[in-house]
Scaffold this active site. Structure first.
Site, PDB file in Angstrom:
ATOM      1  N   LEU A 260       0.848  -1.198   0.000  1.00  0.00           N
ATOM      2  CA  LEU A 260       0.000   0.000   0.000  1.00  0.00           C
ATOM      3  C   LEU A 260       0.879   1.242   0.000  1.00  0.00           C
ATOM      4  O   LEU A 260       1.736   1.403   0.865  1.00  0.00           O
ATOM      5  CB  LEU A 260      -0.920   0.006   1.231  1.00  0.00           C
ATOM      6  CG  LEU A 260      -1.820  -1.215   1.408  1.00  0.00           C
ATOM      7  CD1 LEU A 260      -2.864  -0.952   2.489  1.00  0.00           C
ATOM      8  CD2 LEU A 260      -2.494  -1.604   0.094  1.00  0.00           C
ATOM      9  N   ALA A 261       0.637   2.071  -1.006  1.00  0.00           N
ATOM     10  CA  ALA A 261       1.492   3.257  -1.146  1.00  0.00           C
ATOM     11  C   ALA A 261       0.735   4.430  -1.729  1.00  0.00           C
ATOM     12  O   ALA A 261       1.280   5.253  -2.438  1.00  0.00           O
ATOM     13  CB  ALA A 261       2.689   2.920  -2.043  1.00  0.00           C
TER      14      ALA A 261
ATOM     15  N   ARG B 124       2.291  15.259   5.750  1.00  0.00           N
ATOM     16  CA  ARG B 124       3.184  15.768   6.798  1.00  0.00           C
ATOM     17  C   ARG B 124       4.650  15.834   6.372  1.00  0.00           C
ATOM     18  O   ARG B 124       5.474  16.410   7.082  1.00  0.00           O
ATOM     19  CB  ARG B 124       3.035  14.922   8.073  1.00  0.00           C
ATOM     20  CG  ARG B 124       1.816  15.320   8.879  1.00  0.00           C
ATOM     21  CD  ARG B 124       1.660  14.451  10.108  1.00  0.00           C
ATOM     22  NE  ARG B 124       1.140  13.128   9.763  1.00  0.00           N
ATOM     23  CZ  ARG B 124       1.204  12.071  10.575  1.00  0.00           C
ATOM     24  NH1 ARG B 124       1.792  12.166  11.747  1.00  0.00           N
ATOM     25  NH2 ARG B 124       0.692  10.910  10.201  1.00  0.00           N
TER      26      ARG B 124
ATOM     27  N   TYR C 262       3.646  -2.138   3.454  1.00  0.00           N
ATOM     28  CA  TYR C 262       3.392  -0.697   3.367  1.00  0.00           C
ATOM     29  C   TYR C 262       4.586   0.041   2.774  1.00  0.00           C
ATOM     30  O   TYR C 262       5.729  -0.171   3.211  1.00  0.00           O
ATOM     31  CB  TYR C 262       3.071  -0.144   4.770  1.00  0.00           C
ATOM     32  CG  TYR C 262       1.802  -0.770   5.298  1.00  0.00           C
ATOM     33  CD1 TYR C 262       0.557  -0.183   5.054  1.00  0.00           C
ATOM     34  CD2 TYR C 262       1.827  -2.005   5.949  1.00  0.00           C
ATOM     35  CE1 TYR C 262      -0.617  -0.796   5.465  1.00  0.00           C
ATOM     36  CE2 TYR C 262       0.651  -2.625   6.368  1.00  0.00           C
ATOM     37  CZ  TYR C 262      -0.560  -2.013   6.115  1.00  0.00           C
ATOM     38  OH  TYR C 262      -1.722  -2.623   6.505  1.00  0.00           O
TER      39      TYR C 262
ATOM     40  N   ASN D 165      -1.664  -2.963  16.325  1.00  0.00           N
ATOM     41  CA  ASN D 165      -1.601  -3.495  14.970  1.00  0.00           C
ATOM     42  C   ASN D 165      -0.499  -2.778  14.200  1.00  0.00           C
ATOM     43  O   ASN D 165      -0.496  -1.550  14.119  1.00  0.00           O
ATOM     44  CB  ASN D 165      -2.964  -3.256  14.302  1.00  0.00           C
ATOM     45  CG  ASN D 165      -2.955  -3.616  12.829  1.00  0.00           C
ATOM     46  OD1 ASN D 165      -2.293  -4.566  12.413  1.00  0.00           O
ATOM     47  ND2 ASN D 165      -3.702  -2.845  12.039  1.00  0.00           N
TER      48      ASN D 165
ATOM     49  N   TYR E  17      40.219  19.093 -24.081  1.00  0.00           N
ATOM     50  CA  TYR E  17      38.985  19.578 -24.708  1.00  0.00           C
ATOM     51  C   TYR E  17      39.297  20.791 -25.558  1.00  0.00           C
ATOM     52  O   TYR E  17      39.868  21.772 -25.068  1.00  0.00           O
ATOM     53  CB  TYR E  17      37.998  19.939 -23.588  1.00  0.00           C
ATOM     54  CG  TYR E  17      36.614  20.312 -24.048  1.00  0.00           C
ATOM     55  CD1 TYR E  17      35.899  19.505 -24.919  1.00  0.00           C
ATOM     56  CD2 TYR E  17      36.014  21.485 -23.589  1.00  0.00           C
ATOM     57  CE1 TYR E  17      34.621  19.851 -25.318  1.00  0.00           C
ATOM     58  CE2 TYR E  17      34.733  21.829 -23.980  1.00  0.00           C
ATOM     59  CZ  TYR E  17      34.034  21.008 -24.846  1.00  0.00           C
ATOM     60  OH  TYR E  17      32.762  21.343 -25.238  1.00  0.00           O
TER      61      TYR E  17
ATOM     62  N   SER F 169      56.921  20.294 -13.825  1.00  0.00           N
ATOM     63  CA  SER F 169      55.785  21.022 -13.245  1.00  0.00           C
ATOM     64  C   SER F 169      55.225  22.047 -14.212  1.00  0.00           C
ATOM     65  O   SER F 169      55.927  22.549 -15.076  1.00  0.00           O
ATOM     66  CB  SER F 169      56.235  21.747 -11.972  1.00  0.00           C
ATOM     67  OG  SER F 169      56.612  20.793 -11.013  1.00  0.00           O
TER      68      SER F 169
HETATM   69  C1  UD1 Z   1      -3.243   1.806  10.022  1.00  0.00           C
HETATM   70  C2  UD1 Z   1      -4.087   0.734  10.687  1.00  0.00           C
HETATM   71  C3  UD1 Z   1      -3.808   0.719  12.176  1.00  0.00           C
HETATM   72  C4  UD1 Z   1      -2.328   0.493  12.418  1.00  0.00           C
HETATM   73  C5  UD1 Z   1      -1.506   1.518  11.669  1.00  0.00           C
HETATM   74  C6  UD1 Z   1      -0.041   1.142  11.744  1.00  0.00           C
HETATM   75  C7  UD1 Z   1      -6.135   0.623   9.373  1.00  0.00           C
HETATM   76  C8  UD1 Z   1      -7.566   0.998   9.304  1.00  0.00           C
HETATM   77  N1  UD1 Z   1      -5.480   1.047  10.445  1.00  0.00           N
HETATM   78  O1  UD1 Z   1      -3.677   3.032  10.539  1.00  0.00           O
HETATM   79  O2  UD1 Z   1      -4.567  -0.295  12.817  1.00  0.00           O
HETATM   80  O3  UD1 Z   1      -2.072   0.555  13.817  1.00  0.00           O
HETATM   81  O4  UD1 Z   1      -1.862   1.546  10.279  1.00  0.00           O
HETATM   82  O5  UD1 Z   1       0.721   2.157  11.184  1.00  0.00           O
HETATM   83  O6  UD1 Z   1      -5.635  -0.046   8.512  1.00  0.00           O
HETATM   84  N2  UD1 Z   1      -3.126   3.748   2.400  1.00  0.00           N
HETATM   85  C9  UD1 Z   1      -3.487   3.616   1.081  1.00  0.00           C
HETATM   86  N3  UD1 Z   1      -4.734   3.978   0.716  1.00  0.00           N
HETATM   87  C10 UD1 Z   1      -5.658   4.449   1.586  1.00  0.00           C
HETATM   88  C11 UD1 Z   1      -5.262   4.580   2.933  1.00  0.00           C
HETATM   89  C12 UD1 Z   1      -3.996   4.217   3.313  1.00  0.00           C
HETATM   90  O7  UD1 Z   1      -2.684   3.201   0.251  1.00  0.00           O
HETATM   91  O8  UD1 Z   1      -6.750   4.761   1.162  1.00  0.00           O
HETATM   92  C13 UD1 Z   1      -1.783   3.358   2.810  1.00  0.00           C
HETATM   93  C14 UD1 Z   1      -0.974   4.561   3.282  1.00  0.00           C
HETATM   94  O9  UD1 Z   1      -0.186   5.060   2.226  1.00  0.00           O
HETATM   95  C15 UD1 Z   1      -0.108   3.966   4.369  1.00  0.00           C
HETATM   96  C16 UD1 Z   1      -0.917   2.801   4.889  1.00  0.00           C
HETATM   97  O10 UD1 Z   1      -1.877   2.504   3.911  1.00  0.00           O
HETATM   98  O11 UD1 Z   1       1.089   3.447   3.848  1.00  0.00           O
HETATM   99  C17 UD1 Z   1      -1.539   3.058   6.241  1.00  0.00           C
HETATM  100  O12 UD1 Z   1      -2.450   4.110   6.110  1.00  0.00           O
HETATM  101  P1  UD1 Z   1      -2.654   5.161   7.264  1.00  0.00           P
HETATM  102  O13 UD1 Z   1      -3.693   6.112   6.868  1.00  0.00           O
HETATM  103  O14 UD1 Z   1      -1.355   5.694   7.705  1.00  0.00           O
HETATM  104  O15 UD1 Z   1      -3.261   4.198   8.392  1.00  0.00           O
HETATM  105  P2  UD1 Z   1      -3.295   4.487   9.937  1.00  0.00           P
HETATM  106  O16 UD1 Z   1      -4.421   5.392  10.220  1.00  0.00           O
HETATM  107  O17 UD1 Z   1      -1.959   4.868  10.432  1.00  0.00           O
END
Ligand code: UD1
Ligand code: CA
Length: 455
Positions: free
Chosen positions: A8-9, A15, A100, A167, A385, A403
Site C-alpha cells: 500500500l502506497a 506531513r 506498506y 496493529n 577539450y 611542473s
Molecule cells: C493503520 C491501521 C492501524 C495500524 C496503523 C499502523 C487501518 C484501518 N489502520 O492506521 O490499525 O495501527 O496503520 O501504522 O488499517 N493507504 C493507502 N490507501 C488508503 C489509505 C492508506 O494506500 O486509502 C496506505 C498509506 O499510504 C499507508 C498505509 O496505507 O502506507 C496506512 O495508512 P494510514 O492512513 O497511515 O493508516 P493508519 O491510520 O496509520
C-alpha cells in the site's frame, strides 16, 4: 502456494510537506518504497502489486525498473479500499501478504513467519507492544486470549485505548478468504473509511483462527510520516549497518558517523574513519584504510590502499597499495594500477594510470593513458577539450613531466621522455629525450625599478 505481495502506497504523505511523494523519499539512498519492494521480491512471489495514488506517475517513473504491477487507487478511502483495488489482479489460489510503502525495514524473515500462518488458512497479524500506543489500532482479545478484533484509536473506548498491543498493519491470508472479507466491509466508523483491520472481526465470525506474530525489533515496523521520523529511521538503519559491519570485522572509528547508501563488500581489517559516505556498490580489499570525510561512489579499492581525508571518488578502480588524497577528486573511468599515488588537489577523469606512477599535486589528468613509473609534476594539465571534442593524452612508461606543463591533446609523450617544467606540449615528444617549450631566460642589464615621483 504462490504468493502475491500487496504494497500500500497511495497515502498523501501531507506531513512530509514535500513535492516528492512520501514513498520516494530516500532511506540510505534508496526510495522508501524500493526497500519494501526488494523485501517483497526476496520472498520469490508470483507478483508484487503496488497500490499507488497520490503522485502516482512520479512514483511509477522513478521505480520503473522494478518488476511490479501497478494498481491505481484513485481516491484514498482507507486501507481496506486500497487492498480491494489490488484484488482483481491477485491470482485465485495465492497467499496474500500486505506491506506498506512507508514502512521500509520490514524483514523477509518476519514476512515468512506471517506466511507460514496464512498457509494454514489462518489470518496472520504482526503486532507489537508499545509503551505509548497512541495513534495505532489496538488488538482486542477475548477472555481466552484469542484476537477478537482490531479497533482504531479514533473508534476505541477508554478501556480499549489502554491496550498496549497494537496493529502494525502487516497481515497475511489466503486470497480466497481475503476476498470474502473485503466485499463485506463498510465505512461506518469515525473516519468514514474502509478499514482493512475490520477483516479481523470477519475472520472471527467465520471461525478462521487469527494468529499473531510479534515483531523482534521495532525498527521493522517503524513508519515514516514526517521528516523527523525519516531522519530517525535513517540513523537507526545506519547504526544497524554499522553494527553488522563491525561484527564482520570492519573497524569504524565512530559507528554513529558512518553512512552506507548501498552495498559494501569488504576484506579483512578495513578501517573507516569518521564522516565517510559510501554509495552504490563499494568494494574494499584487505587492509584498506579510508580517511575521514571521504566519499566513495561505486568504487573498488584494492588491498592495502589508503584513501586520505576529504577525497571524493566516483566509479573508479583503485589498485592495491595505491595512495589517494588528501583532497583528491577521482572521477568516473579512472583506473589506478598497483602502487600509484595521487596527491592533493588532483583531479583525474577517464584515465588509466600505470603501476607506481605519481601525480602528487595540483594536476588535472583527463582522457589519458599514463604508463608505469611516470612522474607528473605539480600543476600539470592535460588539455583534453578543444571546445568541441575530447582528445587523448598518452604518456609512456617512466616519462617525467616537469611542473606546470600543459599537454595539448591529442598528444603522446614517449617512454622515458622528459618534459621541461613550464612547457606547452602541442606535438608528440620523443622517447628518451628532453623536450621543452619555453622562451629563453634573459636578464636585463642596467634595468632599474620605477621610482615613485615626488610632488
Ligand atoms: C493503520 C491501521 C492501524 C495500524 C496503523 C499502523 C487501518 C484501518 N489502520 O492506521 O490499525 O495501527 O496503520 O501504522 O488499517 N493507504 C493507502 N490507501 C488508503 C489509505 C492508506 O494506500 O486509502 C496506505 C498509506 O499510504 C499507508 C498505509 O496505507 O502506507 C496506512 O495508512 P494510514 O492512513 O497511515 O493508516 P493508519 O491510520 O496509520
Ligand atoms: Ca500510518
Amino acid at each position: 502456494m504462490d504468493l502475491s505481495v500487496v504494497i500500500l502506497a497511495a497515502g498523501q504523505g501531507t506531513r512530509m510537506r514535500s513535492r516528492l511523494p512520501k514513498v520516494l523519499h530516500p532511506l540510505a539512498g534508496r526510495p522508501l518504497l524500493e526497500h519494501v519492494v526488494q523485501t517483497g521480491l526476496e520472498l520469490s512471489p508470483e507478483k508484487v502489486i503496488v497500490v499507488y495514488g497520490h503522485g502516482g506517475e512520479q512514483v511509477r517513473d522513478r521505480l520503473a525498473h522494478l518488476p511490479v504491477q501497478w494498481v491505481e487507487q484513485k481516491e484514498q478511502r482507507g486501507t481496506g479500499h486500497a487492498v480491494q483495488q489490488a484484488l482483481p489482479v491477485i491470482p485465485a489460489q495465492d497467499l496474500v501478504l500486505v506491506l506498506y510503502g512507508d514502512v521500509p525495514l520490514i524483514s523477509s524473515d518476519t514476512c515468512r513467519r506471517l506466511l507460514d500462518i496464512a498457509a494454514h488458512d489462518q489470518l496472520a497479524l504482526l503486532t507489537v507492544e508499545l509503551e505509548d500506543p497512541t495513534g495505532y489500532g489496538r488488538i482486542v482479545r477475548d477472555e481466552g486470549g484469542s484476537v477478537y478484533c482490531i479497533v482504531e484509536e479514533k473508534d476505541a473506548n477508554e478501556e480499549q485505548r489502554r491496550i498496549r498491543e497494537v496493529n502494525t498493519g502487516f497481515m497475511a491470508m489466503t486470497r480466497e478468504r481475503l476476498e470474502g472479507w473485503l466485499c463485506g466491509l463498510d465505512c461506518n466508523n469515525a473516519q468514514g473509511e474502509f478499514y482493512l483491520t475490520d477483516i479481523v472481526a470477519k475472520a472471527v465470525r467465520d471461525g478462521v483462527p487469527v494468529e499473531t506474530v510479534s515483531v523482534g525489533d521495532v525498527i521493522e515496523v517503524l513508519g515514516v510520516n514526517d521528516r523527523r521520523q525519516l531522519a530517525e529511521l535513517e540513523r537507526r538503519y545506519q547504526r544497524m549497518q554499522a553494527e553488522r559491519l563491525m561484527s564482520e570485522g570492519v573497524t569504524l572509528l565512530d559507528p554513529a558517523r558512518f553512512d552506507l547508501r548501498g552495498t559494501l563488500e569488504h576484506g579483512l581489517d578495513v578501517t573507516i574513519d569518521v564522516g565517510v559516505v559510501l554509495e552504490g556498490t563499494v568494494r574494499l580489499g584487505d587492509g584498506v584504510r579510508i580517511g575521514p570525510h571521504v566519499v566513495l561512489k561505486a568504487c573498488t579499492v584494492g588491498e592495502g590502499a589508503v584513501i586520505e581525508a576529504h577525497s571524493h571518488l566516483e566509479q573508479a578502480e583503485i589498485g592495491p597499495r595505491c595512495a589517494v588524497g588528501p583532497f583528491a577528486r577521482i572521477r568516473p573511468g579512472t583506473v589506478l594500477a598497483e602502487g600509484a599515488k595521487v596527491g592533493n588537489f588532483v583531479e583525474i577523469k577517464k584515465a588509466v594510470v600505470g603501476e607506481g606512477s605519481k601525480i602528487n599535486h595540483l594536476s588535472y589528468v583527463g582522457d589519458a593513458t599514463v604508463g608505469n613509473r611516470v612522474n607528473i609534476g605539480a600543476g600539470t594539465i592535460t588539455c583534453n577539450y578543444d571546445g568541441a571534442n575530447k582528445h587523448r593524452t598518452v604518456i609512456g612508461d617512466e616519462a617525467f613531466i616537469g611542473s606546470d606543463t600543459q599537454l595539448v591533446a591529442p598528444v603522446t609523450v614517449g617512454e622515458g621522455a622528459t618534459i621541461g617544467a613550464g612547457s606547452t606540449i602541442t606535438r608528440d615528444a620523443p622517447a628518451g629525450r628532453l623536450t621543452l617549450s619555453r622562451p629563453k631566460q634573459i636578464t636585463v642589464e642596467n634595468w632599474k625599478r620605477p621610482q615613485k615621483k615626488r610632488e
